[in-house]
Design an enzyme around this catalytic site. Structure first.
Site, PDB file in Angstrom:
ATOM      1  N   CYS A   1       6.987  -2.627   7.452  1.00  0.00           N
ATOM      2  CA  CYS A   1       6.510  -3.848   6.806  1.00  0.00           C
ATOM      3  C   CYS A   1       6.718  -3.715   5.309  1.00  0.00           C
ATOM      4  CB  CYS A   1       5.026  -4.047   7.119  1.00  0.00           C
ATOM      5  SG  CYS A   1       4.293  -5.512   6.354  1.00  0.00           S
TER       6      CYS A   1
ATOM      7  N   HIS B   1       5.745 -10.323  14.464  1.00  0.00           N
ATOM      8  CA  HIS B   1       5.253  -9.582  13.301  1.00  0.00           C
ATOM      9  C   HIS B   1       4.853 -10.542  12.181  1.00  0.00           C
ATOM     10  CE1 HIS B   1       5.617  -6.021  10.399  1.00  0.00           C
ATOM     11  NE2 HIS B   1       5.560  -7.068   9.596  1.00  0.00           N
ATOM     12  N   GLU B   2       5.717 -11.506  11.891  1.00  0.00           N
ATOM     13  CA  GLU B   2       5.424 -12.438  10.804  1.00  0.00           C
ATOM     14  C   GLU B   2       4.268 -13.378  11.160  1.00  0.00           C
ATOM     15  OE1 GLU B   2       6.611 -11.746   8.021  1.00  0.00           O
ATOM     16  OE2 GLU B   2       8.078 -10.342   8.822  1.00  0.00           O
TER      17      GLU B   2
ATOM     18  N   HIS C   1       0.957 -11.819  10.471  1.00  0.00           N
ATOM     19  CA  HIS C   1       0.549 -11.893   9.065  1.00  0.00           C
ATOM     20  C   HIS C   1      -0.277 -13.149   8.786  1.00  0.00           C
ATOM     21  CE1 HIS C   1       2.287  -8.535   6.909  1.00  0.00           C
ATOM     22  NE2 HIS C   1       3.487  -8.732   7.425  1.00  0.00           N
TER      23      HIS C   1
END
Length: 221
Positions: free
Chosen positions: A128, A170-171, A174
């Site tokens: 990351c 993953h994004e 966030h």
């Protein structure tokens, strides 16, 4: 516009100003900053179309300069549900096959959500930009259903597979204040240098065997 939306607008304009007075990129926020642990707000017209497009351009430039393949708005200090992603794919044919890492054209997604779309979990090293220098193995669904809207306000509803699904998941994490280490197999934690030295294989089977962690039961290589 309420106080929270006004704050989002101020954050966006601060990033745009910094990019305009610098090299066109924004500073990347690192772990420990509370913005990375906060639930983002959906885009609801906090800024106009031109500013939103400028933000997407700055985020893409920041992502590519890092370099990375995805960047969420909290990573540049903005509590907005937005991410950019773009992946050239894997050069090594074996890596591309095992990891299902095919090129993914640039995409900008607002108000993103993702859910499992069937299939097994697969576990690979990931890192990351907000946690520089380290990687760890994370199990994620091979297929996800992505929803959201694009810059034009058109709806997005599609299934994403392979490495592209990993990037999108993953994004999207966030946007809910989740970092990849929250889902990682911590026995796999390694510096970038150690990953390159010991765990450069297309799969994570050797790392699992030698570092002593388990891979998903349905994971087939």
């Amino acid at each position: 516009m309420n106080v929270s939306d006004a704050l989002i607008a101020d954050q966006i304009r601060a990033v745009l100003t910094a990019a305009e007075t610098g090299d066109g990129t924004a500073p990347i926020v690192e772990a420990g900053n509370p913005v990375l642990r906060s639930q983002t707000r959906p885009f609801d017209g906090q800024v106009d179309d031109a500013e939103l497009e400028q933000l997407a351009e700055v985020m893409r430039a920041t992502m590519l300069a890092a370099p990375g393949v995805g960047l969420a708005a909290p990573q540049v200090g903005i509590g907005l549900s937005m991410f950019v992603a773009e992946d050239p794919g894997a050069r090594d044919p074996e890596v591309a096959k095992v990891r299902q890492r095919e090129p993914m054209p640039l995409r900008v997604v607002l108000n993103a959500g993702c859910e499992r779309a069937g299939g097994e979990d697969v576990a690979f090293y990931e890192g990351c930009l907000s946690i520089p220098g380290y990687q760890a193995v994370v199990a994620r669904p091979r297929n996800i259903a992505l929803t959201g809207i694009d810059l034009q306000g058109d709806p997005i509803a599609e299934e994403v597979s392979g490495w592209s699904a990993r990037i999108v998941a993953h994004e999207t994490d966030h946007l809910s204040g989740i970092l990849f280490l929250d889902k990682a197999e911590m026995r796999s934690l390694a510096t970038n240098e150690s990953v390159a030295k010991f765990w450069h294989q297309p799969s994570t089977q050797k790392a699992a065997a030698e570092l002593g962690f388990s891979l998903p039961s349905g994971m087939v290589m």
